[in-house]
Design a protein around this motif. Structure first.
Motif, mmCIF file in Angstrom:
data_model
loop_
_atom_site.group_PDB
_atom_site.id
_atom_site.type_symbol
_atom_site.label_atom_id
_atom_site.label_comp_id
_atom_site.label_asym_id
_atom_site.label_seq_id
_atom_site.Cartn_x
_atom_site.Cartn_y
_atom_site.Cartn_z
ATOM 1 N N VAL A 6 57.735 -124.707 -0.463
ATOM 2 C CA VAL A 6 57.684 -123.532 -1.215
ATOM 3 C C VAL A 6 56.256 -124.066 -1.775
ATOM 4 C CG1 VAL A 6 57.121 -121.015 -2.084
ATOM 5 C CG2 VAL A 6 58.779 -121.897 -0.363
ATOM 6 N N LEU A 7 54.811 -123.480 -1.011
ATOM 7 C CA LEU A 7 53.671 -123.446 -1.785
ATOM 8 C C LEU A 7 53.506 -123.152 -2.569
ATOM 9 C CD1 LEU A 7 51.141 -125.439 -1.971
ATOM 10 C CD2 LEU A 7 49.467 -123.837 -0.664
ATOM 11 N N CYS A 8 53.521 -123.743 -4.292
ATOM 12 C CA CYS A 8 53.745 -122.825 -5.151
ATOM 13 C C CYS A 8 51.922 -123.102 -6.650
ATOM 14 C CB CYS A 8 54.057 -123.644 -6.678
ATOM 15 S SG CYS A 8 54.576 -122.607 -7.931
ATOM 16 N N PRO A 9 51.468 -121.946 -6.505
ATOM 17 C CA PRO A 9 50.221 -122.649 -7.206
ATOM 18 C C PRO A 9 50.737 -123.058 -8.572
ATOM 19 C CG PRO A 9 51.052 -120.011 -7.710
ATOM 20 C CD PRO A 9 51.902 -120.938 -6.835
ATOM 21 N N GLY A 61 42.515 -114.823 0.300
ATOM 22 C CA GLY A 61 43.945 -114.076 -0.190
ATOM 23 C C GLY A 61 44.869 -114.441 1.214
ATOM 24 N N GLN A 62 44.962 -114.094 2.161
ATOM 25 C CA GLN A 62 45.538 -113.656 3.647
ATOM 26 C C GLN A 62 45.555 -115.161 4.153
ATOM 27 O OE1 GLN A 62 48.390 -112.537 3.517
ATOM 28 N NE2 GLN A 62 48.016 -110.606 3.425
ATOM 29 N N ARG A 84 42.163 -127.614 8.017
ATOM 30 C CA ARG A 84 42.132 -128.327 7.727
ATOM 31 C C ARG A 84 42.818 -128.617 6.549
ATOM 32 N NH1 ARG A 84 38.872 -130.073 4.013
ATOM 33 N NH2 ARG A 84 37.402 -128.057 3.957
ATOM 34 N N LEU A 85 42.534 -127.376 5.463
ATOM 35 C CA LEU A 85 42.975 -127.339 4.086
ATOM 36 C C LEU A 85 44.485 -127.691 4.395
ATOM 37 C CD1 LEU A 85 41.109 -125.463 2.376
ATOM 38 C CD2 LEU A 85 41.259 -127.699 1.460
ATOM 39 N N ILE A 123 45.626 -123.980 -2.287
ATOM 40 C CA ILE A 123 46.019 -122.996 -3.650
ATOM 41 C C ILE A 123 44.329 -122.253 -3.866
ATOM 42 C CG2 ILE A 123 46.568 -122.476 -5.386
ATOM 43 C CD1 ILE A 123 48.823 -125.510 -5.427
ATOM 44 N N THR A 124 43.627 -123.042 -4.341
ATOM 45 C CA THR A 124 42.031 -122.795 -4.379
ATOM 46 C C THR A 124 42.134 -121.810 -2.725
ATOM 47 O OG1 THR A 124 41.467 -124.650 -5.694
ATOM 48 C CG2 THR A 124 39.676 -123.253 -5.145
#
Length: 113
Positions: free
Chosen positions: A48-51, A71-72, A82-83, A64-65
């Motif tokens: 999970v990508l967590c901020p 948003g979505q 790319r990110l 994250i930025t």
């Protein structure tokens, strides 16, 4: 390393398993390990990508930025793709700590969990 990371889409990503906060993105990451018989075993682990937990990781911070600004997720957005690719290149499933697992199993047997 060439591997296929699957980004899972849903209404919302699951909560972060590390801190319990809301996740931004959920993926399945392939990994392998050697079992007790010396054979390579393939599997998948969820990431999970967590901020909060991933904010200081160079491969995750720009993504994250992007989420905070946009948003979505949108797979038609070239910057997002790319990110996402850069994040995926830095994602890994940690190796299993067999000692910690054995200690947890023993603690459970004794009623400590």
């Amino acid at each position: 390393m060439n591997r296929r990371i699957e980004v899972l889409t849903a209404e919302a990503a699951p909560d972060c398993p590390r801190c319990g906060g809301p996740g931004l993105l959920h993926s399945r990451v392939p990994h392998t390990w050697t079992n007790a018989a010396g054979r390579r075993v393939r599997g998948y682990g969820g990431v999970v990508l967590c901020p909060e937990c991933d904010a200081d990781k160079p491969h995750a911070a720009p993504l994250i930025t992007w989420f905070h600004v946009n948003g979505q997720a949108d797979d038609g957005d070239e910057e997002f793709v790319r990110l996402l690719v850069a994040w995926a290149a830095g994602v890994f499933v940690p190796m299993l700590d067999e000692r910690a697992l054995e200690a947890e199993v023993e603690q459970r047997r004794r009623g400590g969990l």
